[in-house]
Every structure is written in C-alpha cells, then in structure tokens.
Design a protein around this motif. Structure first.
Motif, PDB file in Angstrom:
ATOM      1  N   GLY A  52       0.719  -1.101   0.034  1.00 46.84           N
ATOM      2  CA  GLY A  52       0.063   0.034  -0.042  1.00 46.84           C
ATOM      3  C   GLY A  52       1.037   1.482   0.104  1.00 46.84           C
ATOM      4  N   THR A  53       2.044   1.323   0.745  1.00 45.16           N
ATOM      5  CA  THR A  53       2.826   2.523   0.901  1.00 45.16           C
ATOM      6  C   THR A  53       3.393   2.672  -0.611  1.00 45.16           C
ATOM      7  N   SER A  54       3.731   1.601  -1.266  1.00 46.34           N
ATOM      8  CA  SER A  54       4.598   1.491  -2.591  1.00 46.34           C
ATOM      9  C   SER A  54       3.491   2.189  -3.317  1.00 46.34           C
ATOM     10  N   ALA A  55       2.217   1.682  -3.337  1.00 44.24           N
ATOM     11  CA  ALA A  55       1.193   2.207  -4.387  1.00 44.24           C
ATOM     12  C   ALA A  55       0.963   3.474  -4.399  1.00 44.24           C
ATOM     13  N   ALA A  56       0.814   4.165  -2.908  1.00 50.45           N
ATOM     14  CA  ALA A  56       0.709   5.470  -2.788  1.00 50.45           C
ATOM     15  C   ALA A  56       1.791   6.341  -3.383  1.00 50.45           C
ATOM     16  N   VAL A  57       3.133   5.866  -3.136  1.00 48.40           N
ATOM     17  CA  VAL A  57       4.199   6.895  -3.535  1.00 48.40           C
ATOM     18  C   VAL A  57       4.295   6.817  -4.924  1.00 48.40           C
ATOM     19  N   ARG A  58       3.857   5.589  -5.742  1.00 49.82           N
ATOM     20  CA  ARG A  58       3.776   5.512  -7.089  1.00 49.82           C
ATOM     21  C   ARG A  58       2.711   6.425  -7.682  1.00 49.82           C
ATOM     22  N   LEU A  59       1.541   6.308  -7.070  1.00 48.37           N
ATOM     23  CA  LEU A  59       0.360   6.994  -7.699  1.00 48.37           C
ATOM     24  C   LEU A  59       0.836   8.581  -7.433  1.00 48.37           C
TER      25      LEU A  59
END
Length: 272
Positions: A52-59
């Motif tokens: 989830g953290t990775s997805a948030a930073v990527r978005l």
C-alpha cells in the motif's frame, strides 16, 4: 506535444494497474476469491502494508508526471520528480525490505530509472523512423545509442549487485523456481542487448548514410526489442508474484499475515 501525450497516457495506464494491485492482492489473501477484493477490512490491511505504501508513492509520482503538459520549466521539473518517485516506489516493498535496505532500495531505484530511460526511448525512435528524414532519425538514434551505453552499464551493474546482496547468484539458485525464471529473464535481456548492438553498430550508421530500406529494418528491430522487453516485464511480474529469493519479502508478508486465517475463510466461504 506527441511525446507529452505519450507520457501522460503511459502514466495514466500505470496508475490504473497500480490501483488494481490492491484488490488483486486482497483477493489473493482470501484464496483468490472476489470477496477479498471488495472486502473493506482486507483492503485496509493491504493498504497499510508495504504494498500500500509503495502504491501510494507511485500514484503520487505518476500524478506529477501529468505536469509535463505544463510547458514551463517548473512542469518539466515536477514531471522528473514524479518519474523519480514512481521508480523509487518499487524499493518500498519486496526484496528491497531486506538488509542492507538503504543500499538495496537505491540500487533498485537506479535499475528502474535506467529501464525507464531505455523503454521510454522506443516511442520517439519509432516515430522518428516513420516521419523524420533519414539524417534526423539517424542523429536521434545515434544520440540515444551514445547515452544508452552508460545507461545499460548502470542497469547491469545495479541488477547484478542486487542479486549478489540477495544471495541469488549461487549455482544452487538455478534449482529454485525463482532462479529458473530469472535465467529466462537473462536470456531475453541478452537478446535485447544483441538487437541494441545491431541497431547502434549497423543500422544507425546506415540510416545516417540514408541507405535505402534502413528505416524499415530499424523499425522492425525496435519492434523485436519491444517484444523482448515485454517478455522481460512479464517474467519479472511472475518472479515477484509467484516466486522470490529465499527470505524475500518476509517482513512484507508478515505485515499481511497478522490476521487469523480461519475466521477470514469462515466469513467469506470456501475459497475453492
């Protein structure tokens, strides 16, 4: 303007696939059922995990890439920051969570940035071979080839160091599914390097010399490169989904496995 649109469309597509990773992962945790993909509790667990953290930073990074449409210098700077954030997001989960975490994260980010440079050059090169005069297309291909030498070197070094730190370069690694799939990835990468060498050493000089038929041959060679890179990306997706080096992602998995398995299955029914 065409390249700006390509960047925006690519960022938009990447954002969609990034968003889909969360319900897919939630579904996987409940045995691959649709119930997990729409359950708020399971989705919350995934959102609070490293994924989830990775997805948030990527978005966030992908959103900043949209600033490329702003033609001011600030728009370009924000887009570059976005590209860096999107690349760095891959270092926030998976084997990047192992030790030494800072070094692994930096190497993975560098690896992704180099790959993005290489893959991102396909569209403008193909466009140039279709629309530009041979001399202009040849000059673009020559400049890309000159810079790609350094990029490919960094790509290989970063990837090799990551494998060494993960202990995945031993002969016994080939006996594991991860090692076997990684061997396939290396074979595909060798094919990409071979085509890139042909493009730089043979086709680009011929294009600069306006040799008849060279633009068509270069387009075909780049098309083969695109196909091989697609194979590498698919193999990488399989590597990070169905297999991993020993000890890879233990902390990430642990953060998702704190829930009691039995109650979840009881709530949502038989996963079969």
């Amino acid at each position: 303007m065409a390249l700006r649109r390509t960047a925006v469309l690519s960022a938009f597509a990447a954002a969609i696939f990034t968003g889909l990773r969360l319900p897919v992962r939630a579904s996987f945790l409940i045995g691959g059922t649709w119930d997990g993909a729409i359950d708020p509790m399971i989705l919350g667990m995934v959102a609070e995990s490293p994924l989830g953290t990775s997805a948030a930073v990527r978005l966030t990074g992908l959103a900043l890439i949209f600033c490329i449409l702003w033609r001011a210098r600030a728009g370009h700077i924000l887009a570059l920051v976005g590209a860096f954030l999107a690349s760095a997001s891959f270092a926030l989960r998976g084997h990047a969570l192992g030790e030494p975490q800072v070094i692994l994260g930096g190497l993975i980010t560098l690896h992704i940035l180099c790959l993005a440079f290489w893959v991102g050059a396909f569209a403008p090169l193909l466009r140039a071979t279709r629309r530009d005069p041979p001399a202009s297309a040849g000059a673009l291909a020559h400049e890309f080839g000159r810079r790609a030498l350094w990029v490919v070197g960094l790509l290989v070094v970063a990837g090799g160091l990551v494998l060494m730190l993960l202990g995945a370069v031993t002969p016994s690694a080939l006996s594991s599914p991860y090692g076997q799939m990684f061997a396939i990835k290396l074979v595909l990468f060798a094919g990409v390097l071979s085509l890139a060498a042909v493009n730089k050493l043979k086709l680009t000089p011929e294009l600069l010399a306006s040799t008849p038929g060279t633009r068509r041959r270069l387009r075909r060679s780049i098309g083969f490169e695109v196909a091989l890179v697609a194979g590498i990306l698919i193999t990488t997706a399989a590597l990070t989904t169905v297999s991993s080096p020993r000890g890879d992602g233990e902390s990430e998995q642990a953060s998702l496995d704190t829930r009691p398995a039995a109650p979840a299955r009881h709530t949502f029914g038989d996963a079969s």
